[in-house]
Scaffold this motif. Structure first.
Motif, PDB file in Angstrom:
ATOM      1  N   UNK A 113       0.875  -1.159   0.000  1.00 50.97           N
ATOM      2  CA  UNK A 113       0.000   0.000   0.000  1.00 50.97           C
ATOM      3  C   UNK A 113       0.917   1.215   0.000  1.00 50.97           C
ATOM      4  N   UNK A 114       0.383   2.397   0.045  1.00 57.55           N
ATOM      5  CA  UNK A 114       1.251   3.576   0.098  1.00 57.55           C
ATOM      6  C   UNK A 114       1.550   3.905   1.553  1.00 57.55           C
ATOM      7  N   UNK A 115       2.775   4.350   1.795  1.00 52.97           N
ATOM      8  CA  UNK A 115       3.136   4.723   3.169  1.00 52.97           C
ATOM      9  C   UNK A 115       2.537   6.091   3.478  1.00 52.97           C
ATOM     10  N   UNK A 116       2.431   6.381   4.752  1.00 49.85           N
ATOM     11  CA  UNK A 116       1.878   7.649   5.205  1.00 49.85           C
ATOM     12  C   UNK A 116       2.703   8.114   6.398  1.00 49.85           C
ATOM     13  N   UNK A 117       3.993   8.322   6.146  1.00 49.31           N
ATOM     14  CA  UNK A 117       4.914   8.685   7.217  1.00 49.31           C
ATOM     15  C   UNK A 117       4.648  10.096   7.720  1.00 49.31           C
ATOM     16  N   UNK A 118       4.903  10.283   9.014  1.00 50.26           N
ATOM     17  CA  UNK A 118       4.818  11.627   9.591  1.00 50.26           C
ATOM     18  C   UNK A 118       5.960  12.467   9.036  1.00 50.26           C
ATOM     19  N   UNK A 119       5.902  13.780   9.254  1.00 49.63           N
ATOM     20  CA  UNK A 119       6.968  14.664   8.774  1.00 49.63           C
ATOM     21  C   UNK A 119       8.314  14.272   9.367  1.00 49.63           C
TER      22      UNK A 119
END
Length: 168
Positions: A113-119
């Motif tokens: 899936x696509x990652x959704x890393x924090x800043x």
């Protein structure tokens, strides 16, 4: 099952003001290798140059397994299936005045899936590496800085416990 309590021998203990519930994954890929994050950069901990199991904090109202699967998606961009709960490491982090209760799970990648890393994660996570268990055990025995050693020791304990449980 608590398999290790780690005392912070690198930073001065000035007491603890909080406890953080976290989840971490010993994540296996299709070849049976384990996946770890390569962390590099500088933050309030100082200079960091280490590997770390993927995972993070459990949000309010969130169950442990749901948090683990969310963290795997966010940090690695993968879908995982949980194989088992391994156990816990309680870590005393003097620099943060915090105790972390780290719940480790063994899981395997079943999709992408696509990652959704924090800043912060976007800055510190420099890559994802796949290696056999025995290589990770060797790598995690060392560390350049105090923070590197703290993180490596925590994750070494989990991998070592897993290896012992599997008679590896």
């Amino acid at each position: 099952m608590l398999f290790k309590e780690l005392e912070d021998k690198y930073f001065k203990n000035e007491g603890f003001s909080s406890i953080r519930r976290t989840v971490r994954g010993l994540v296996k890929d299709a070849d049976g290798n384990f996946v770890m994050l390569k962390i590099e950069g500088e933050d309030f901990f100082g200079i960091r140059n280490h590997y770390e199991t993927p995972g993070g904090g459990v949000e309010v109202g969130e169950g442990y397994e749901k948090a683990l699967l969310r963290e795997m998606e966010e940090e690695l961009g993968v879908l995982c299936e949980i194989e088992s709960f391994l156990g816990m490491v309680v870590g005393h982090y003097n620099l943060l005045n915090r105790i972390n209760v780290e719940r480790y799970y063994v899981c395997r990648i079943v999709g992408e899936t696509s990652s959704n890393q924090t800043d912060v994660e976007k800055v510190l996570i420099k890559g994802i590496e796949h290696k056999p268990l025995n290589e990770w055990l060797e790598i995690l025995k060392t560390g350049d800085s105090s923070v590197d050693k703290l993180v490596h020791d925590r994750d070494y304990q989990a991998f070592k416990y897993y290896a012992d449980q599997c008679n590896m």
